[in-house]
Design an enzyme around this catalytic site. Structure first.
Site, PDB file in Angstrom:
ATOM      1  N   LYS A 195       0.821  -1.192   0.000  1.00  0.00           N
ATOM      2  CA  LYS A 195       0.000   0.000   0.000  1.00  0.00           C
ATOM      3  C   LYS A 195       0.865   1.255   0.000  1.00  0.00           C
ATOM      4  O   LYS A 195       0.413   2.346  -0.350  1.00  0.00           O
ATOM      5  CB  LYS A 195      -0.864   0.037   1.277  1.00  0.00           C
ATOM      6  CG  LYS A 195      -1.771  -1.132   1.473  1.00  0.00           C
ATOM      7  CD  LYS A 195      -2.465  -1.010   2.836  1.00  0.00           C
ATOM      8  CE  LYS A 195      -3.175  -2.259   3.220  1.00  0.00           C
ATOM      9  NZ  LYS A 195      -3.737  -2.154   4.597  1.00  0.00           N
TER      10      LYS A 195
ATOM     11  N   GLU B 235       7.811   1.949  -6.024  1.00  0.00           N
ATOM     12  CA  GLU B 235       7.899   1.491  -4.630  1.00  0.00           C
ATOM     13  C   GLU B 235       8.099   2.691  -3.707  1.00  0.00           C
ATOM     14  O   GLU B 235       8.622   3.732  -4.116  1.00  0.00           O
ATOM     15  CB  GLU B 235       9.072   0.481  -4.535  1.00  0.00           C
ATOM     16  CG  GLU B 235       9.358  -0.095  -3.186  1.00  0.00           C
ATOM     17  CD  GLU B 235       8.217  -0.897  -2.563  1.00  0.00           C
ATOM     18  OE1 GLU B 235       7.125  -0.336  -2.365  1.00  0.00           O
ATOM     19  OE2 GLU B 235       8.445  -2.070  -2.207  1.00  0.00           O
ATOM     20  N   ASP B 236       7.680   2.537  -2.475  1.00  0.00           N
ATOM     21  CA  ASP B 236       7.850   3.628  -1.516  1.00  0.00           C
ATOM     22  C   ASP B 236       9.283   3.725  -1.008  1.00  0.00           C
ATOM     23  O   ASP B 236       9.883   4.786  -0.994  1.00  0.00           O
ATOM     24  CB  ASP B 236       6.860   3.489  -0.339  1.00  0.00           C
ATOM     25  CG  ASP B 236       6.909   2.119   0.354  1.00  0.00           C
ATOM     26  OD1 ASP B 236       7.663   1.222  -0.090  1.00  0.00           O
ATOM     27  OD2 ASP B 236       6.171   1.934   1.339  1.00  0.00           O
TER      28      ASP B 236
ATOM     29  N   ASP C 203      14.772  -0.887   1.071  1.00  0.00           N
ATOM     30  CA  ASP C 203      15.436  -1.066   2.361  1.00  0.00           C
ATOM     31  C   ASP C 203      16.481  -2.179   2.204  1.00  0.00           C
ATOM     32  O   ASP C 203      17.541  -1.948   1.643  1.00  0.00           O
ATOM     33  CB  ASP C 203      14.339  -1.397   3.381  1.00  0.00           C
ATOM     34  CG  ASP C 203      14.799  -1.352   4.824  1.00  0.00           C
ATOM     35  OD1 ASP C 203      15.601  -0.478   5.168  1.00  0.00           O
ATOM     36  OD2 ASP C 203      14.347  -2.191   5.625  1.00  0.00           O
TER      37      ASP C 203
ATOM     38  N   PHE D 129      13.667   4.999  10.787  1.00  0.00           N
ATOM     39  CA  PHE D 129      12.339   4.526  10.390  1.00  0.00           C
ATOM     40  C   PHE D 129      11.452   5.729  10.098  1.00  0.00           C
ATOM     41  O   PHE D 129      11.223   6.571  10.957  1.00  0.00           O
ATOM     42  CB  PHE D 129      11.716   3.624  11.452  1.00  0.00           C
ATOM     43  CG  PHE D 129      10.591   2.809  10.885  1.00  0.00           C
ATOM     44  CD1 PHE D 129      10.849   1.609  10.239  1.00  0.00           C
ATOM     45  CD2 PHE D 129       9.281   3.255  10.962  1.00  0.00           C
ATOM     46  CE1 PHE D 129       9.817   0.865   9.672  1.00  0.00           C
ATOM     47  CE2 PHE D 129       8.245   2.523  10.409  1.00  0.00           C
ATOM     48  CZ  PHE D 129       8.516   1.322   9.760  1.00  0.00           C
ATOM     49  N   VAL D 130      10.977   5.791   8.866  1.00  0.00           N
ATOM     50  CA  VAL D 130      10.214   6.961   8.440  1.00  0.00           C
ATOM     51  C   VAL D 130       8.764   6.600   8.113  1.00  0.00           C
ATOM     52  O   VAL D 130       8.469   5.467   7.730  1.00  0.00           O
ATOM     53  CB  VAL D 130      10.879   7.642   7.221  1.00  0.00           C
ATOM     54  CG1 VAL D 130      12.208   8.266   7.603  1.00  0.00           C
ATOM     55  CG2 VAL D 130      11.055   6.667   6.053  1.00  0.00           C
TER      56      VAL D 130
ATOM     57  N   ARG E   2       0.117   6.931   7.398  1.00  0.00           N
ATOM     58  CA  ARG E   2       0.215   6.989   5.930  1.00  0.00           C
ATOM     59  C   ARG E   2      -0.263   8.328   5.375  1.00  0.00           C
ATOM     60  O   ARG E   2       0.185   8.768   4.325  1.00  0.00           O
ATOM     61  CB  ARG E   2      -0.636   5.896   5.275  1.00  0.00           C
ATOM     62  CG  ARG E   2      -0.140   4.483   5.483  1.00  0.00           C
ATOM     63  CD  ARG E   2      -0.896   3.549   4.529  1.00  0.00           C
ATOM     64  NE  ARG E   2      -0.832   2.155   4.924  1.00  0.00           N
ATOM     65  CZ  ARG E   2       0.175   1.326   4.642  1.00  0.00           C
ATOM     66  NH1 ARG E   2       1.217   1.769   3.975  1.00  0.00           N
ATOM     67  NH2 ARG E   2       0.149   0.070   5.034  1.00  0.00           N
TER      68      ARG E   2
HETATM   69  P1  IMP Z   1      12.876  -4.596   1.884  1.00  0.00           P
HETATM   70  O1  IMP Z   1      12.521  -5.934   1.312  1.00  0.00           O
HETATM   71  O2  IMP Z   1      13.662  -4.731   3.166  1.00  0.00           O
HETATM   72  O3  IMP Z   1      13.584  -3.686   0.890  1.00  0.00           O
HETATM   73  O4  IMP Z   1      11.502  -3.977   2.353  1.00  0.00           O
HETATM   74  C1  IMP Z   1      10.985  -2.792   1.899  1.00  0.00           C
HETATM   75  C2  IMP Z   1       9.632  -2.579   2.588  1.00  0.00           C
HETATM   76  O5  IMP Z   1       9.830  -2.457   4.012  1.00  0.00           O
HETATM   77  C3  IMP Z   1       9.000  -1.290   2.132  1.00  0.00           C
HETATM   78  O6  IMP Z   1       8.171  -1.467   1.016  1.00  0.00           O
HETATM   79  C4  IMP Z   1       8.246  -0.847   3.374  1.00  0.00           C
HETATM   80  O7  IMP Z   1       6.946  -1.406   3.412  1.00  0.00           O
HETATM   81  C5  IMP Z   1       9.031  -1.417   4.540  1.00  0.00           C
HETATM   82  N1  IMP Z   1       9.911  -0.385   5.128  1.00  0.00           N
HETATM   83  C6  IMP Z   1      11.254  -0.380   5.150  1.00  0.00           C
HETATM   84  N2  IMP Z   1      11.740   0.705   5.773  1.00  0.00           N
HETATM   85  C7  IMP Z   1      10.662   1.428   6.156  1.00  0.00           C
HETATM   86  C8  IMP Z   1      10.506   2.683   6.838  1.00  0.00           C
HETATM   87  O8  IMP Z   1      11.464   3.385   7.233  1.00  0.00           O
HETATM   88  N3  IMP Z   1       9.229   3.080   7.046  1.00  0.00           N
HETATM   89  C9  IMP Z   1       8.136   2.378   6.641  1.00  0.00           C
HETATM   90  N4  IMP Z   1       8.232   1.211   5.985  1.00  0.00           N
HETATM   91  C10 IMP Z   1       9.484   0.741   5.749  1.00  0.00           C
HETATM   92 MG    MG Z   2       4.791  -1.022   5.597  1.00  0.00          MG
END
Ligand code: IMP
Ligand code: MG
Length: 185
Positions: free
Chosen positions: A42, A98-99, A102, A152-153, A165
């Protein structure tokens, strides 16, 4: 400001300016192509809505929701797909929106999964990138809004436990609110 927010990392103006720049760049790169924006639900819904309005070329839009197996601070690297695309991607130049990037595990899985469906091309556009947390070394986004430090944002679509959100800016969550249970979606 929300009580749970420690500080504003990116304000509304900064976000708007950068999204316009990305829109211009993507419009130039995809001119004459058959662009399909894939909004990863989302978290990227707000970014996608702004980005598509910053485009100067036609585009199609579809949605996908992926969630990771496993819990806690790490993404396990295996994804479930509770909501899949409706479009057949064969005819499209796919841009995953993607948002935040990470560890990179979610997007890495997703990119491989979609590549198996043979789109004309596949690229990644992420609003935020936390390079310090990357675990999948060869995963890079093709378009990045902002590189940010390891905090963490929330806001502008990003949540903590489904909250925050709707904040119009990106804020750093106070550590006392954040209980180290990052759950990717
Ligand atoms: P990845 O597989 O570790 O790259 O996961 C990425 C996902 O983790 C993103 O699509 C977010 O849903 C969540 N995520 C990672 N860091 C944050 C953050 O700082 N705030 C909110 N969601 C995050
Ligand atoms: Mg999330």
């Amino acid at each position: 400001m929300e009580q749970a927010i420690q500080s504003v990392l990116l304000n509304e103006h900064q976000l708007a300016v950068r999204v316009q720049e990305l829109g211009r760049q993507i419009s130039a790169d995809y001119k004459g192509k058959n662009l399909l924006l894939v909004c990863i639900l989302k978290g990227s819904v707000v970014f996608t809505a702004d980005l598509m309005r910053a485009l100067r070329i036609p585009c199609s839009l579809d949605f996908m929701r992926v969630s990771s197996y496993g819990s806690g601070v790490k993404t396990s690297g295996q994804v479930r797909v509770p909501k899949d695309l409706e479009q057949d991607v064969c005819a499209y130049d796919v841009l995953l929106v993607e948002d935040i990037l990470d560890s990179g595990r979610t997007l890495s899985c997703l990119k491989s999964l979609l590549a198996e469906r043979h789109p004309k091309s596949i690229r990644i556009c992420t609003l935020l990138d936390k390079p310090e947390r990357r675990e999948v070394a060869d995963l890079q986004a093709d378009y990045i809004g902002f590189q940010i430090p390891d905090a963490f944002v929330v806001g502008y679509g990003l949540d903590y436990d489904e909250r925050y959100r709707s904040l119009p800016y990106i804020g750093i969550l106070k550590p006392e609110v954040y209980a180290d249970t990052r759950t990717p979606d």
